[in-house]
Design a protein around this motif. Structure first.
Motif, PDB file in Angstrom:
ATOM      1  N   ARG A  20      37.909  26.453  17.858  1.00  0.00           N
ATOM      2  CA  ARG A  20      39.568  27.307  18.251  1.00  0.00           C
ATOM      3  C   ARG A  20      39.697  28.256  18.919  1.00  0.00           C
ATOM      4  N   ALA A  24      40.934  27.883  23.096  1.00  0.00           N
ATOM      5  CA  ALA A  24      42.274  28.315  24.217  1.00  0.00           C
ATOM      6  C   ALA A  24      41.424  28.826  25.407  1.00  0.00           C
ATOM      7  N   VAL A 139      44.358  34.185  23.444  1.00  0.00           N
ATOM      8  CA  VAL A 139      43.995  34.087  22.280  1.00  0.00           C
ATOM      9  C   VAL A 139      43.784  35.811  21.721  1.00  0.00           C
ATOM     10  N   ARG A 192      48.019  32.774  21.360  1.00  0.00           N
ATOM     11  CA  ARG A 192      47.866  32.165  20.118  1.00  0.00           C
ATOM     12  C   ARG A 192      47.279  33.223  19.382  1.00  0.00           C
ATOM     13  N   THR A 228      51.839  30.358  18.867  1.00  0.00           N
ATOM     14  CA  THR A 228      51.857  30.066  17.244  1.00  0.00           C
ATOM     15  C   THR A 228      50.841  31.040  16.373  1.00  0.00           C
ATOM     16  N   GLU A 230      48.113  30.973  13.553  1.00  0.00           N
ATOM     17  CA  GLU A 230      47.456  30.189  12.788  1.00  0.00           C
ATOM     18  C   GLU A 230      46.382  31.350  11.873  1.00  0.00           C
TER      19      GLU A 230
END
Ligand code: 6PG
Length: 240
Positions: A20, A24, A139, A192, A228, A230
């Motif tokens: 992830r 990003a 991120v 993120r 977002t 997660e």
């Protein structure tokens, strides 16, 4: 809304998290020419940092920031900067790769308030603002404490109500107690936010953070920002 990714074990969670972060970074450099990544401390993310070196081929225009830092010397075993140095930067050095630009929280050991103010100035200077006018990290990797804290934002701490400053000194409930932490405005402005957790000891915190926003569970306050969120959790930490 918090997206949940459940993995079989902590190793798979670490690998998924590294993937992830790499996604990003690639997306940010392609879209904006640079990537601004905030990293977490604690025991959990070390394996992700070791693996991350294998997922990003070059680190040009990557800026590493810290979601929080303990008020200890940067080479202290409790320092989050030392954690990243001993894992990610060591892995890159072993592969002969040029390192990213690391923005340490300098001076936190001596003058936490001044260090927090300096760090905020650096964030505002280096990280382009997002839709809310706040620097938008591409991120933010965050951990989750057993009590639901994240970064160094602890349950019911007044720092949770900070809406102007992006980085503040805190006296937390996890040793080392004195820390510097990014605040919710900048964590919620991240494109993120990725929370990484593993182990049955985090199951309560995972359930609590998914039960709606509450200052008693700081990680529950990350959702509904500009980006977002997660949660990557192994199956022992994930909700049943
Ligand atoms: C820190 C971290 C903190 C950490 C959680 C989880 O500097 O302590 O940023 O928020 O992520 O406490 O820590 P563990 O991964 O050790 O469980």
């Amino acid at each position: 809304m918090i997206e949940i990714t459940v993995t079989e074990d902590a190793e798979e969670a670490a690998r998924t998290c590294a993937e992830r972060l790499a996604e990003a970074i690639d997306e940010a450099r392609a879209d904006r020419g640079a990537a601004h990544v905030a990293l977490a401390g604690g025991r959990t993310p070390g394996r992700t940092y070791e693996l991350l070196g294998e997922h990003v081929d070059d680190w040009r225009a990557v800026h590493l920031w810290f979601g929080d830092e303990r008020c200890v010397p940067l080479d202290d075993p409790d320092s989050n900067h030392r954690l990243v140095t001993a894992t990610l930067l060591a892995a890159l050095a072993a592969r002969g790769m040029d390192p990213p630009l690391v923005h340490a929280v300098a001076g936190a050991a001596g003058e936490p308030a001044a260090a927090a103010a300096d760090y905020e100035r650096a964030l505002r200077q280096e990280v382009p603002a997002g839709p809310s006018g706040v620097p938008a990290l591409d991120v933010a990797l965050l951990g989750l404490g057993e009590d639901g804290h994240t970064a160094s934002l602890f349950p019911d701490d007044p720092a949770l109500d900070e809406r102007e400053r992006l980085c503040v000194p805190v006296h937390g409930t996890k040793p080392p107690f004195d820390r510097v932490s990014l605040t919710l405005p900048v964590l919620r402005a991240a494109r993120r936010a990725v929370l990484l957790t593993a182990g049955a000891g985090k199951a309560w915190a995972v359930g609590a953070m998914l039960s709606g926003p509450s200052n008693r569970v700081p990680a529950s306050l990350l959702a509904d920002g500009d980006g977002t969120v997660e949660l990557i959790a192994d199956r022992t930490a994930a909700p049943a």
